[in-house]
Design an enzyme around this catalytic site. Structure first.
Site, mmCIF file in Angstrom:
data_model
loop_
_atom_site.group_PDB
_atom_site.id
_atom_site.type_symbol
_atom_site.label_atom_id
_atom_site.label_comp_id
_atom_site.label_asym_id
_atom_site.label_seq_id
_atom_site.Cartn_x
_atom_site.Cartn_y
_atom_site.Cartn_z
ATOM 1 N N TYR A 71 0.881 -1.331 -0.097
ATOM 2 C CA TYR A 71 0.173 -0.044 -0.239
ATOM 3 C C TYR A 71 0.911 1.322 0.239
ATOM 4 O O TYR A 71 2.187 0.985 0.311
ATOM 5 C CB TYR A 71 -0.996 -0.022 1.311
ATOM 6 N N CYS A 72 0.272 2.421 -0.316
ATOM 7 C CA CYS A 72 1.052 3.619 -0.250
ATOM 8 C C CYS A 72 0.229 4.824 0.267
ATOM 9 O O CYS A 72 -0.208 4.595 1.412
ATOM 10 C CB CYS A 72 1.696 4.127 -1.647
ATOM 11 N N ARG A 73 -0.084 5.846 -0.555
ATOM 12 C CA ARG A 73 -0.819 7.009 0.170
ATOM 13 C C ARG A 73 -2.309 7.080 0.046
ATOM 14 O O ARG A 73 -2.892 7.657 0.563
ATOM 15 C CB ARG A 73 -0.279 8.177 -0.497
ATOM 16 N N CYS A 110 -2.316 7.043 -5.408
ATOM 17 C CA CYS A 110 -0.982 7.164 -5.464
ATOM 18 C C CYS A 110 -0.491 5.961 -6.014
ATOM 19 O O CYS A 110 -1.146 4.911 -5.926
ATOM 20 C CB CYS A 110 -0.655 7.346 -3.810
#
Lengths: 217, 217
Positions: free
Chosen positions: A178-180, A184
């Site tokens: 996962y990220c932002r 993202c």
DNA sequence: AGATTAGTCTAACGATTATTAGATTGTTAC
DNA sequence: GTAACAATCTAATAATCGTTAGACTAATCT
């Protein structure tokens, strides 16, 4: 013009200040970035791919709508989100936009080329599996953002270091990257890389803002 | 400019369409009016105190952001809110504005001259008292809005008819008056009138939108 | 059919806004 | 001290928006 009308106009005018702050794509992007943790103006400018002057101007608008706050630390000015309600607003307006605008849903579909690469959206069971070690939750954001806040049981390997640190990943388990958040693309790119290298990886298109874990204060 | 950047820009641009729709005081007022039920353009224009031309232009903007829908019925064009999510967004942005903007809180304080005239904000117990008949919940909006949706156990007496229909109100019980929401002053004015006439009346500064009872479809 | 009403479209005005350039203020590094 | 850097302020431009007027469409009323 009567008296009630004047008061009413004042009320809607104030609410419209929030709407106006949210009426620019770049300002929305800055809000999302700030949901990951406090940042300096030039970090924000770099990550939103705009000049520092323009970033400064947009941040000024966000500050005048009282959505962000600043603090001077040495020669840096640090911006942060005013409180959790701002992050919830960002998640809310985005979800309304996805609900109402076909155009947006079409761009998103274009983004997610292979639906099989998506993680199931049940948070509780994901946390349970991560606790038991059945999956590895991988945070590919910059290290400072991981330090500010991260999903439960997540490990940090910033996207830029991923290629060099593949040995830290388990071959047998599924990696949930996962990220932002859904807009993202770092986690999506990470999944693509990992799958090429023979790992089993899926994309969780959520982040700390969506999980209500935004760092504040 | 790389590919991810272009996709990202498209995403934020779409969300900003919603923000832009919410960036004008008059558009917000139109949304709130539509939360009370479907209305024609000239009803909306009259109630928002603007010209039909201007109302039509703002409604066009709201429609292009897909927040409202239209239907032609005879020589009238009927506007309605696209779905419940739009009403929730209105309540949400308003609550964020009240949270963040001192100026807004100050206007609201000016509005509520006597805090004793406010109804307690516990919905469950209000409904319980209304069911038992311990209080009378009074809807002072226009009759059509009452028909479209109203709070549980409410009775309808539009504000304009209130002076002539005082006999329908109980002298002993507390009258809890409400209208379109906290920014609508009809219920506040009703409470003022009733108290002058010797009734016990309090203002409930909420309406169907705040209670999640917006009429749709 | 002609008059009336509801609503939209187009064009136009002035008022805001986005963006960039240039000068300026602090702060740190040497 | 000077140089370098982070950030803002001011001013200027082009682009967009809010508002109104005038022409127009479509439905209703008589």
């Amino acid at each position: 013009m009567n008296d009630s009308r004047r008061i009413k106009d004042l009320l809607y005018e104030q609410v419209a200040r929030i709407g106006k702050a949210a009426s620019s794509p770049k300002r929305l992007e800055l809000i999302e970035l700030l949901c990951q943790g406090e940042k300096t103006v030039d970090t924000l400018a770099r990550e939103a791919a705009i000049s520092m002057k323009l970033a400064s101007a947009h941040l000024r608008e966000l500050r005048s709508a009282r959505l962000v706050e600043t603090e001077k630390r040495g020669k840096y000015v640090i911006y942060r989100i005013a409180n959790r309600a701002v992050a919830d607003f960002w998640v809310g307006i985005r979800s309304l936009a996805e609900d109402r605008l076909v155009e947006l849903r079409m761009v998103i579909e274009q983004m997610v080329s292979h639906p099989k690469e998506l993680a199931p959206q049940d948070r509780d069971s994901l946390v349970r599996m991560a606790r038991k070690g059945d999956v590895m939750v991988l945070d590919v954001r910059p290290a400072e953002e991981f330090l500010a806040a991260h999903l439960p049981f997540a490990r940090s390997i910033p996207i830029g270091e991923l290629k060099l640190r593949l040995s830290e990943l388990p071959k047998g388990k599924t990696v949930v990257a996962y990220c932002r958040g859904p807009y993202c693309l770092m986690a999506r790119d990470a999944v693509e890389l990992l799958r090429k290298k023979g790992y089993e990886a899926v994309w969780l298109p959520e982040g700390v803002a969506e999980w209500g874990m935004v760092p504040v204060r």
